[in-house]
Design a protein around this motif. Structure first.
Motif, short mmCIF file in Angstrom:
data_model
loop_
_atom_site.label_atom_id
_atom_site.label_comp_id
_atom_site.label_asym_id
_atom_site.label_seq_id
_atom_site.Cartn_x
_atom_site.Cartn_y
_atom_site.Cartn_z
N UNK A 1 0.82 -1.21 0.00
CA UNK A 1 0.00 0.00 0.00
C UNK A 1 0.86 1.26 0.00
N UNK A 2 2.07 1.15 0.52
CA UNK A 2 2.97 2.29 0.60
C UNK A 2 3.71 2.55 -0.71
N UNK A 3 3.90 1.54 -1.52
CA UNK A 3 4.76 1.70 -2.71
C UNK A 3 4.03 1.56 -4.04
N UNK A 4 2.81 1.07 -4.03
CA UNK A 4 2.08 0.86 -5.28
C UNK A 4 0.81 1.68 -5.34
N UNK A 5 0.42 2.06 -6.55
CA UNK A 5 -0.89 2.65 -6.73
C UNK A 5 -1.94 1.63 -6.33
N UNK A 6 -3.06 2.12 -5.86
CA UNK A 6 -4.11 1.26 -5.31
C UNK A 6 -4.52 0.10 -6.24
N UNK A 7 -4.55 0.34 -7.54
CA UNK A 7 -4.99 -0.69 -8.49
C UNK A 7 -4.04 -1.89 -8.53
N UNK A 8 -2.85 -1.77 -7.99
CA UNK A 8 -1.85 -2.83 -8.09
C UNK A 8 -1.61 -3.57 -6.78
N UNK B 1 3.08 -7.64 -10.55
CA UNK B 1 3.65 -6.36 -10.13
C UNK B 1 4.98 -6.12 -10.84
N UNK B 2 5.83 -7.13 -10.89
CA UNK B 2 7.13 -6.97 -11.54
C UNK B 2 6.99 -6.69 -13.04
N UNK B 3 5.94 -7.21 -13.66
CA UNK B 3 5.69 -6.97 -15.08
C UNK B 3 4.96 -5.66 -15.34
N UNK B 4 4.47 -5.04 -14.29
CA UNK B 4 3.69 -3.80 -14.41
C UNK B 4 4.55 -2.65 -14.90
N UNK B 5 3.93 -1.68 -15.55
CA UNK B 5 4.68 -0.49 -15.93
C UNK B 5 5.12 0.27 -14.67
N UNK B 6 6.22 1.01 -14.80
CA UNK B 6 6.74 1.71 -13.61
C UNK B 6 5.74 2.71 -13.05
N UNK B 7 4.78 3.11 -13.85
CA UNK B 7 3.72 4.00 -13.37
C UNK B 7 2.86 3.36 -12.30
N UNK B 8 2.98 2.05 -12.09
CA UNK B 8 2.26 1.39 -11.01
C UNK B 8 2.86 1.73 -9.65
N UNK B 9 4.08 2.25 -9.64
CA UNK B 9 4.70 2.68 -8.39
C UNK B 9 4.10 4.01 -7.96
N UNK B 10 3.81 4.13 -6.69
CA UNK B 10 3.25 5.36 -6.15
C UNK B 10 4.21 6.51 -6.42
N UNK B 11 3.69 7.58 -6.97
CA UNK B 11 4.49 8.76 -7.23
C UNK B 11 5.19 8.79 -8.58
N UNK B 12 5.06 7.71 -9.35
CA UNK B 12 5.66 7.67 -10.69
C UNK B 12 4.53 7.82 -11.70
N UNK B 13 4.57 8.89 -12.45
CA UNK B 13 3.49 9.15 -13.42
C UNK B 13 3.71 8.34 -14.70
#
Length: 72
Positions: A7-14, A22-34
Motif C-alpha cells: 500500500x505504501x509503494x504501489x498505486x491502489x490498483x496494483x 507487479x514486476x511486469x507492471x509499468x513503472x507507473x504502477x509505483x506510487x508517485x511515478x506518473x
C-alpha cells in the motif's frame, strides 16, 4: 528477508496483484511515478516494467553507494 507494505509503494490498483504481475507492471504502477515518468524512463533507459527498473545498472550503482554511506 525484508518485507514491504504494498500500500505504501504501489498505486491502489496494483496492491492486490501477484508479485509476477507487479514486476511486469509499468513503472507507473509505483506510487508517485506518473505515466509520463514511465515514458521518459523507457526513452532514456529502455525501462518498461518495474522489473526492468530494478535491474537498471544505474539503480544498482546508486543503491550500492547508499549502502556504503550507511555502513559508516
Amino acid at each position: 528477508m525484508a518485507s514491504i507494505d504494498l500500500d505504501e509503494v504501489l498505486d491502489k490498483a496494483w496492491t492486490d496483484k501477484s508479485l509476477p504481475e507487479i514486476l511486469a507492471a509499468p513503472v507507473g504502477a509505483l506510487k508517485g511515478v506518473s505515466d509520463r515518468d514511465g515514458e521518459l524512463l523507457q526513452e532514456a533507459f529502455g525501462v518498461k516494467s518495474i522489473a526492468d527498473l530494478a535491474e537498471l545498472k544505474y539503480v544498482r550503482w546508486a543503491q550500492a553507494l547508499a549502502a556504503l554511506d550507511t555502513a559508516r
